[in-house]
Design an enzyme around this catalytic site. Structure first.
Site, PDB file in Angstrom:
ATOM      1  N   GLN A   1      15.507  -7.920  -3.512  1.00  0.00           N
ATOM      2  CA  GLN A   1      14.240  -8.630  -3.255  1.00  0.00           C
ATOM      3  C   GLN A   1      13.844  -9.483  -4.473  1.00  0.00           C
ATOM      4  O   GLN A   1      13.352 -10.595  -4.328  1.00  0.00           O
ATOM      5  CB  GLN A   1      13.139  -7.617  -2.935  1.00  0.00           C
ATOM      6  CG  GLN A   1      11.756  -8.229  -2.816  1.00  0.00           C
ATOM      7  CD  GLN A   1      10.737  -7.270  -2.254  1.00  0.00           C
ATOM      8  OE1 GLN A   1      10.601  -7.171  -1.048  1.00  0.00           O
ATOM      9  NE2 GLN A   1      10.008  -6.571  -3.101  1.00  0.00           N
TER      10      GLN A   1
ATOM     11  N   GLY B   1       0.815  -1.213   0.000  1.00  0.00           N
ATOM     12  CA  GLY B   1       0.000   0.000   0.000  1.00  0.00           C
ATOM     13  C   GLY B   1       0.844   1.258   0.000  1.00  0.00           C
ATOM     14  O   GLY B   1       2.014   1.229  -0.384  1.00  0.00           O
TER      15      GLY B   1
ATOM     16  N   HIS C   1       4.541   2.171  -7.961  1.00  0.00           N
ATOM     17  CA  HIS C   1       3.618   1.019  -7.920  1.00  0.00           C
ATOM     18  C   HIS C   1       2.701   1.018  -9.141  1.00  0.00           C
ATOM     19  O   HIS C   1       2.425  -0.017  -9.727  1.00  0.00           O
ATOM     20  CB  HIS C   1       2.712   1.086  -6.678  1.00  0.00           C
ATOM     21  CG  HIS C   1       3.414   0.949  -5.373  1.00  0.00           C
ATOM     22  ND1 HIS C   1       3.544   1.989  -4.485  1.00  0.00           N
ATOM     23  CD2 HIS C   1       4.022  -0.102  -4.787  1.00  0.00           C
ATOM     24  CE1 HIS C   1       4.187   1.574  -3.410  1.00  0.00           C
ATOM     25  NE2 HIS C   1       4.495   0.315  -3.563  1.00  0.00           N
TER      26      HIS C   1
ATOM     27  N   LEU D   1       0.507   3.665  -2.022  1.00  0.00           N
ATOM     28  CA  LEU D   1       0.906   3.542  -3.425  1.00  0.00           C
ATOM     29  C   LEU D   1       1.353   4.875  -4.012  1.00  0.00           C
ATOM     30  O   LEU D   1       0.811   5.927  -3.698  1.00  0.00           O
ATOM     31  CB  LEU D   1      -0.267   2.983  -4.238  1.00  0.00           C
ATOM     32  CG  LEU D   1      -0.789   1.620  -3.768  1.00  0.00           C
ATOM     33  CD1 LEU D   1      -1.955   1.172  -4.649  1.00  0.00           C
ATOM     34  CD2 LEU D   1       0.298   0.564  -3.764  1.00  0.00           C
TER      35      LEU D   1
ATOM     36  N   GLY E   1       9.251  -4.152  -8.390  1.00  0.00           N
ATOM     37  CA  GLY E   1      10.035  -2.988  -8.797  1.00  0.00           C
ATOM     38  C   GLY E   1      11.525  -3.204  -8.550  1.00  0.00           C
ATOM     39  O   GLY E   1      11.929  -3.785  -7.538  1.00  0.00           O
ATOM     40  N   GLU E   2      12.340  -2.694  -9.471  1.00  0.00           N
ATOM     41  CA  GLU E   2      13.795  -2.880  -9.370  1.00  0.00           C
ATOM     42  C   GLU E   2      14.459  -2.029  -8.301  1.00  0.00           C
ATOM     43  O   GLU E   2      15.640  -2.191  -8.035  1.00  0.00           O
ATOM     44  CB  GLU E   2      14.454  -2.598 -10.736  1.00  0.00           C
ATOM     45  CG  GLU E   2      14.276  -3.751 -11.683  1.00  0.00           C
ATOM     46  CD  GLU E   2      14.668  -3.432 -13.117  1.00  0.00           C
ATOM     47  OE1 GLU E   2      15.246  -2.353 -13.374  1.00  0.00           O
ATOM     48  OE2 GLU E   2      14.356  -4.265 -13.985  1.00  0.00           O
TER      49      GLU E   2
ATOM     50  N   SER F   1       9.414   5.972  -3.283  1.00  0.00           N
ATOM     51  CA  SER F   1       9.296   5.002  -2.200  1.00  0.00           C
ATOM     52  C   SER F   1       8.170   5.465  -1.291  1.00  0.00           C
ATOM     53  O   SER F   1       7.986   6.674  -1.080  1.00  0.00           O
ATOM     54  CB  SER F   1      10.600   4.969  -1.406  1.00  0.00           C
ATOM     55  OG  SER F   1      10.387   4.371  -0.141  1.00  0.00           O
ATOM     56  N   SER F   2       7.438   4.510  -0.734  1.00  0.00           N
ATOM     57  CA  SER F   2       6.365   4.868   0.210  1.00  0.00           C
ATOM     58  C   SER F   2       6.945   5.610   1.408  1.00  0.00           C
ATOM     59  O   SER F   2       6.266   6.419   2.032  1.00  0.00           O
ATOM     60  CB  SER F   2       5.647   3.612   0.697  1.00  0.00           C
ATOM     61  OG  SER F   2       5.141   2.912  -0.407  1.00  0.00           O
TER      62      SER F   2
HETATM   63  O1  PAF Z   1       8.192  -4.708  -1.950  1.00  0.00           O
HETATM   64  C1  PAF Z   1       7.249  -4.714  -1.135  1.00  0.00           C
HETATM   65  O2  PAF Z   1       6.449  -3.777  -1.041  1.00  0.00           O
HETATM   66  C2  PAF Z   1       7.068  -5.914  -0.227  1.00  0.00           C
HETATM   67  O3  PAF Z   1       8.293  -6.422   0.190  1.00  0.00           O
HETATM   68  C3  PAF Z   1       6.194  -7.038  -0.850  1.00  0.00           C
HETATM   69  C4  PAF Z   1       6.862  -7.647  -2.067  1.00  0.00           C
HETATM   70  C5  PAF Z   1       4.834  -6.469  -1.238  1.00  0.00           C
HETATM   71  C6  PAF Z   1       5.965  -8.152   0.165  1.00  0.00           C
HETATM   72  O4  PAF Z   1       5.315  -7.686   1.300  1.00  0.00           O
END
Ligand code: PAF
Length: 285
Positions: A157, A31, A37, A33, A151-152, A189-190
């Site tokens: 991750q 979220g 996103h 967003l 996202g890169e 970034s959030s």
């Molecule tokens: O990148 C993120 O926002 C989180 O790590 C994810 C992939 C949604 C998992 O909670």
């Protein structure tokens, strides 16, 4: 757009989509967003006949309770953005729905994430990637999408999720999407909303140093390039580098010479005040 709150409703909805012969794209999010996103969502909407976006602040991936407590949340604004982007359904469960207290003793699977999860974020955020693997594998199994979008900015991750999918035998196409930046270069970034006005004004210096280093790297060693980035960023008020690693883009192992790999990425984490920002730059691909 449907808003689904329970795993049962999600699974029923997925079954309906599959019975209608629709392909499903999944965009996992926490979220808060932003345009970054939405770029993943737009890609999913373009590639698939239906798109499901999860909106869930996953507590098991936060190693710092204060980071979890202060993580920005704005559910209704998120739903409005997703609806206008053409999303089929948002899955926004409660913590108890995903981690029912009565299942606590069953939810103890340790994922084999290999070396890609041990370095950088893995070193500085113990348990973080186990938590990411836990939620993403659950979502993959609930939705069974053909494609999932990440996202890169969270470069490591993506490597960890690919590894998790492989070791768990999950056959989903993991699509990595380019970093979205503000006009001044700051990676979206959030967490950016938590920056003070002064911090927000200086934070673009992180990307400026990374960009400068791509030129610098042409005439200098890996170590000198590393050091110049760290020095430049640490000279910015309120900014302190937690780590900067110049790595092979596939194995995430440190390189010591530019000839060590034909895919080289510099991954950085910087504290700007209390806010932890991450970013990366590709030196060679
Ligand atoms: O990148 C993120 O926002 C989180 O790590 C994810 C992939 C949604 C998992 O909670």
């Amino acid at each position: 757009m449907k808003v689904l709150r329970t795993v049962k409703d999600l699974k029923e909805f997925v079954l309906t989509l599959k019975n209608e012969g629709k392909t499903i794209g999944l965009v996992p999010t926490m979220g808060a967003l932003h345009a970054g996103h939405i770029s993943l969502v737009e890609r999913a909407v373009k590639d698939n006949q239906s798109t499901i976006v999860s909106v869930f602040v996953n507590p098991t991936q936060f190693n710092n309770p204060n980071d979890l407590a202060t993580y920005p949340r704005n559910e209704q604004a998120d739903f409005d953005l997703l609806e206008s982007a053409g999303v089929t359904a948002a899955f926004a469960p409660s913590v108890e729905e995903i981690y029912p207290p009565e299942d606590a003793d069953k939810d103890v699977h340790v994922f084999d994430l290999g070396k890609v999860a041990e370095v950088m974020e893995g070193k500085f955020r113990p348990g973080h990637f186990q938590g990411v693997a836990q939620i993403v594998s659950k979502l993959f199994r609930m939705v069974e999408p053909t494609h999932a979008y990440f996202g890169e900015k969270d470069f490591q991750q993506i490597a960890v999720i690919r590894r998790m999918a492989k070791t768990e035998g999950i056959d989903i196409d993991i699509v990595s999407c380019p970093i979205k930046r503000e006009e001044d270069g700051l990676a979206m970034s959030s967490r950016n909303v938590r920056l003070s006005a002064n911090q927000r004004a200086v934070a673009p210096g992180i990307y400026e140093a990374l960009r400068y280093s791509t030129e610098y790297s042409m005439q200098h060693s890996v170590q000198a390039t590393h050091d110049t980035v760290v020095e430049r960023i640490n000279a910015i008020p309120e900014c302190e580098v937690e780590y900067f690693s110049i790595v092979d883009g596939n194995t995430l192992e440190n390189i010591s010479d530019w000839e060590d790999s034909d895919y080289i990425v510099g991954c950085i984490t910087v504290y700007c005040g209390e806010v932890r920002l991450i970013d990366n730059i590709t030196y060679r691909k």
